[in-house]
Scaffold this motif. Structure first.
Motif, PDB file in Angstrom:
ATOM      1  N   ALA A   1     -28.910 -22.600  20.315  1.00  0.00           N
ATOM      2  CA  ALA A   1     -27.829 -21.722  19.209  1.00  0.00           C
ATOM      3  C   ALA A   1     -28.444 -22.468  17.740  1.00  0.00           C
ATOM      4  O   ALA A   1     -27.556 -23.700  17.459  1.00  0.00           O
ATOM      5  N   SER A   2     -28.773 -21.699  17.509  1.00  0.00           N
ATOM      6  CA  SER A   2     -29.254 -22.165  15.426  1.00  0.00           C
ATOM      7  C   SER A   2     -28.617 -21.902  14.257  1.00  0.00           C
ATOM      8  O   SER A   2     -27.657 -20.870  15.044  1.00  0.00           O
ATOM      9  N   SER A   3     -28.916 -22.300  12.997  1.00  0.00           N
ATOM     10  CA  SER A   3     -28.549 -21.780  12.463  1.00  0.00           C
ATOM     11  C   SER A   3     -28.619 -21.292  11.086  1.00  0.00           C
ATOM     12  O   SER A   3     -29.759 -22.001  10.749  1.00  0.00           O
ATOM     13  N   SER A   4     -28.992 -20.274  10.338  1.00  0.00           N
ATOM     14  CA  SER A   4     -29.508 -19.216   9.076  1.00  0.00           C
ATOM     15  C   SER A   4     -29.050 -21.041   7.596  1.00  0.00           C
ATOM     16  O   SER A   4     -29.595 -21.038   7.395  1.00  0.00           O
ATOM     17  N   GLU A   5     -28.640 -21.918   8.127  1.00  0.00           N
ATOM     18  CA  GLU A   5     -27.713 -22.964   7.489  1.00  0.00           C
ATOM     19  C   GLU A   5     -28.963 -24.232   6.808  1.00  0.00           C
ATOM     20  O   GLU A   5     -28.719 -24.406   6.515  1.00  0.00           O
TER      21      GLU A   5
ATOM     22  N   LYS B   1     -35.350 -14.840  -1.993  1.00  0.00           N
ATOM     23  CA  LYS B   1     -36.315 -14.703  -0.368  1.00  0.00           C
ATOM     24  C   LYS B   1     -36.189 -14.215   0.513  1.00  0.00           C
ATOM     25  O   LYS B   1     -34.748 -15.379   0.547  1.00  0.00           O
ATOM     26  N   LYS B   2     -35.665 -13.456   0.921  1.00  0.00           N
ATOM     27  CA  LYS B   2     -35.673 -13.527   2.554  1.00  0.00           C
ATOM     28  C   LYS B   2     -36.111 -14.430   3.453  1.00  0.00           C
ATOM     29  O   LYS B   2     -37.400 -14.581   3.501  1.00  0.00           O
ATOM     30  N   ILE B   3     -35.216 -14.779   4.684  1.00  0.00           N
ATOM     31  CA  ILE B   3     -35.955 -15.759   5.534  1.00  0.00           C
ATOM     32  C   ILE B   3     -36.298 -15.632   6.831  1.00  0.00           C
ATOM     33  O   ILE B   3     -35.549 -15.146   7.276  1.00  0.00           O
TER      34      ILE B   3
ATOM     35  N   SER C   1     -39.813 -18.414  22.414  1.00  0.00           N
ATOM     36  CA  SER C   1     -40.297 -18.188  20.729  1.00  0.00           C
ATOM     37  C   SER C   1     -39.039 -18.519  20.230  1.00  0.00           C
ATOM     38  O   SER C   1     -37.747 -18.113  20.595  1.00  0.00           O
ATOM     39  N   ASP C   2     -39.305 -18.812  18.681  1.00  0.00           N
ATOM     40  CA  ASP C   2     -37.755 -18.302  18.014  1.00  0.00           C
ATOM     41  C   ASP C   2     -37.835 -17.550  17.548  1.00  0.00           C
ATOM     42  O   ASP C   2     -38.332 -17.135  17.003  1.00  0.00           O
ATOM     43  N   TYR C   3     -36.458 -17.003  17.097  1.00  0.00           N
ATOM     44  CA  TYR C   3     -36.138 -15.411  16.214  1.00  0.00           C
ATOM     45  C   TYR C   3     -35.296 -16.003  15.650  1.00  0.00           C
ATOM     46  O   TYR C   3     -34.132 -16.454  15.126  1.00  0.00           O
ATOM     47  N   VAL C   4     -35.163 -15.275  14.171  1.00  0.00           N
ATOM     48  CA  VAL C   4     -33.988 -15.107  13.218  1.00  0.00           C
ATOM     49  C   VAL C   4     -33.832 -13.932  13.561  1.00  0.00           C
ATOM     50  O   VAL C   4     -34.186 -12.845  13.498  1.00  0.00           O
ATOM     51  N   ILE C   5     -31.711 -14.261  13.241  1.00  0.00           N
ATOM     52  CA  ILE C   5     -31.324 -12.818  14.108  1.00  0.00           C
ATOM     53  C   ILE C   5     -30.228 -12.793  12.913  1.00  0.00           C
ATOM     54  O   ILE C   5     -29.803 -13.179  12.807  1.00  0.00           O
ATOM     55  N   GLY C   6     -30.801 -11.267  12.232  1.00  0.00           N
ATOM     56  CA  GLY C   6     -29.574 -11.480  11.220  1.00  0.00           C
ATOM     57  C   GLY C   6     -29.895  -9.568  10.599  1.00  0.00           C
ATOM     58  O   GLY C   6     -30.366  -8.793  11.834  1.00  0.00           O
ATOM     59  N   THR C   7     -29.236  -9.230   9.471  1.00  0.00           N
ATOM     60  CA  THR C   7     -29.274  -8.031   9.400  1.00  0.00           C
ATOM     61  C   THR C   7     -30.353  -7.102   8.267  1.00  0.00           C
ATOM     62  O   THR C   7     -30.713  -6.205   8.251  1.00  0.00           O
TER      63      THR C   7
ATOM     64  N   CYS D   1     -30.771 -14.134   3.554  1.00  0.00           N
ATOM     65  CA  CYS D   1     -30.996 -13.206   4.044  1.00  0.00           C
ATOM     66  C   CYS D   1     -32.009 -13.254   4.669  1.00  0.00           C
ATOM     67  O   CYS D   1     -32.688 -14.141   4.820  1.00  0.00           O
ATOM     68  N   ALA D   2     -31.857 -12.751   5.959  1.00  0.00           N
ATOM     69  CA  ALA D   2     -32.880 -12.716   6.902  1.00  0.00           C
ATOM     70  C   ALA D   2     -33.766 -11.825   6.998  1.00  0.00           C
ATOM     71  O   ALA D   2     -33.888 -10.112   6.652  1.00  0.00           O
ATOM     72  N   ASN D   3     -34.726 -12.623   7.129  1.00  0.00           N
ATOM     73  CA  ASN D   3     -36.481 -10.995   7.083  1.00  0.00           C
ATOM     74  C   ASN D   3     -36.729 -11.110   8.067  1.00  0.00           C
ATOM     75  O   ASN D   3     -37.057 -11.774   9.228  1.00  0.00           O
ATOM     76  N   ILE D   4     -36.232  -9.823   9.120  1.00  0.00           N
ATOM     77  CA  ILE D   4     -36.053  -9.553  10.191  1.00  0.00           C
ATOM     78  C   ILE D   4     -37.611  -8.687  11.292  1.00  0.00           C
ATOM     79  O   ILE D   4     -37.526  -8.381  11.801  1.00  0.00           O
ATOM     80  N   LYS D   5     -38.410  -8.780  10.812  1.00  0.00           N
ATOM     81  CA  LYS D   5     -39.765  -8.266  10.880  1.00  0.00           C
ATOM     82  C   LYS D   5     -40.355  -8.698  12.467  1.00  0.00           C
ATOM     83  O   LYS D   5     -40.597  -8.257  13.095  1.00  0.00           O
ATOM     84  N   LYS D   6     -39.980 -10.121  13.119  1.00  0.00           N
ATOM     85  CA  LYS D   6     -40.357 -10.426  14.232  1.00  0.00           C
ATOM     86  C   LYS D   6     -39.282  -9.861  15.676  1.00  0.00           C
ATOM     87  O   LYS D   6     -39.910  -9.389  16.551  1.00  0.00           O
TER      88      LYS D   6
END
Length: 319
Positions: free
Chosen positions: A125-129, A137-139, A241-247, A288-293
Motif C-alpha cells: 500500500a503506497s500513497s499519493s503523498e 497537474k494530475k498524477i 504492476s503499479d497503479y494509481v488509485i483515485g477518482t 488529483c489522480a490521473n486514472i487512465k491506467k
C-alpha cells in the motif's frame, strides 16, 4: 478460489477490515496480524465480520523469523502490507520511528518470501503523498516523487524497495498508490471523521465551534469500500504492476465543509474556527489522480462522488 489464503498486515484498520470482508466474500481464508490480540475488534463489529472466520496473530514488532513462521503455518498465497504509521501529522513528530517502522516491516516480509521460494503475491500500500504538491497537474504512475513528509518519504523508499525485488528477483509485487479514501471506520484524527464528530458535538452543545487547519487544500477524495475493490483487482492480475488509485476528480476542503454545514444547518461564521496549530508543515495544497491506467486495465474506476460520500458519512454508513 478454494485454495487462496490471504495474510493482511494491518488487518484491524479501515482498509484491512474492508479488505477482510471482501476477501471472505471471495472464499479466501483470511489471516492477519495485530499489535494486540482482542476478543473483539471495533471495525470488525461495525462491518459485522465473524471473528471466527479470521485468524489474527500477535505481532508487536515485525521480524523476518516471526513472519516466516506465520507464512509457513498458514501457507498463504497473497500478502497485503497495509500496516505502519499512516498519519502524516504523526510522522512529523516521530520522524525516525516512521521511517524505520514503515520500511523495516516491508523488508521483513520481502526477505521472508524470498527465502521461502514459493510464489506468493504481495501488495504494497503506497500513497499519493509520495508525489507532494504537483499543482494543477494530475498524477499518474510516471509522475516524479516529491515527498514532503517523513510518512511520504517512507512510502517512496518502500516503492523503490518493492521495485528492486520485483525487477531483480522476479517476485510478484504490486504497488497500489492510493489517493484519499475515507469511511466512518477512519480514526478520529482524519479530517472527514473530525468534521462529522465535531458537528455532532456542536449540535449536542458540547462544543461551540469546530477547529480546523487549512481549508484551501484540495484532494481526490474517494469512498473506502469502493477503493478496496481495486486493491483486490490489482492483486488478482496475472502480472504485477503499479497503479494509481483515485477518482480522477478533486474537491477543496472548504467546499466540502460548506456542503456539510449547509445540510446540518450550521453557520461557518459561528461554528467554525481556523487554528494554525492544525496547519501541517509543507502541506500539499492540491492533488488529483490521473486514472487512465486504471480505466485501461479494469474498464472502470472508483466513481463515488463527494456528495454521496458526505451523505454516507452523515448517515454513518459503512457500505
Amino acid at each position: 478460489m478454494k485454495n487462496n489464503s490471504a495474510l493482511i498486515f494491518g488487518i484491524t484498520g479501515q482498509d484491512g477490515s474492508y479488505l477482510s470482508k471482501l476477501l471472505l466474500s471471495k472464499n479466501f481464508k483470511v489471516f492477519g496480524t495485530s499489535r494486540k490480540l482482542k476478543k473483539k475488534y471495533t471495525n470488525f463489529e461495525k462491518l459485522k465480520l465473524n471473528n471466527n472466520k479470521i485468524k489474527i496473530f500477535s505481532l508487536t514488532k515485525t521480524s523476518e523469523d516471526k513472519i516466516t513462521k506465520i507464512i509457513n503455518k498458514i501457507n498463504c498465497t497473497h500478502i497485503f502490507y497495509l500496516s505502519g504509521i499512516s498519519s502524516v501529522a504523526v510522522s512529523h513528530i516521530y520522524r525516525k520511528k516512521t521511517l524505520l517502522v514503515n520500511t523495516s516491516g516491508l523488508v521483513d516480509i520481502l526477505e521472508s518470501c524470498r527465502k521461502i521460494k514459493r510464489k506468493i503475491k504481495i501488495y504494497n500500500a503506497s500513497s499519493s503523498e509520495c508525489y507532494g504538491d504537483q499543482g494543477k497537474k494530475k498524477i499518474n504512475e510516471l509522475t516524479k516523487f516529491k515527498p514532503s513528509s517523513p510518512y511520504a518519504l517512507s512510502k517512496v523508499i518502500n516503492y523503490h524497495i518493492t521495485k528492486n525485488y520485483r525487477d531483480n528477483l522476479g517476485m510478484w509485487i504490486a504497488n497500489g498508490i492510493s489517493f484519499n479514501h475515507d469511511s466512518p471506520l477512519r480514526p478520529n484524527n482524519f479530517v472527514f471523521k473530525k468534521i462529522i464528530n465535531g458537528i455532532k458535538k456542536i449540535k449536542n452543545k458540547k462544543i461551540k465551534y469546530l477547529e480546523l487547519g487549512n481549508l484551501n487544500i484540495s484532494r481526490d477524495w474517494g469512498w473506502a469500500p469502493e477503493h478496496i475493490k481495486y486493491i483486490y483487482k490489482i492483486i488478482m492480475k496475472t502480472n504485477p504492476s503499479d497503479y494509481v488509485i483515485g477518482t480522477g476528480t478533486k474537491t477543496k476542503l472548504k467546499v466540502i465543509l460548506k456542503k456539510i454545514f449547509k445540510i446540518q444547518k450550521l453557520s461557518l461564521k459561528k461554528n467554525l474556527k481556523i487554528n494554525k496549530k492544525y496547519f501541517r508543515p509543507n502541506d500539499i495544497i492540491s492533488n488529483c489522480a490521473n486514472i487512465k491506467k486504471l480505466k485501461k486495465n479494469f474498464n472502470d474506476y472508483p466513481n463515488t462522488n463527494i456528495d454521496t460520500i458526505i451523505e454516507k458519512f452523515l448517515k454513518n454508513s459503512y457500505n
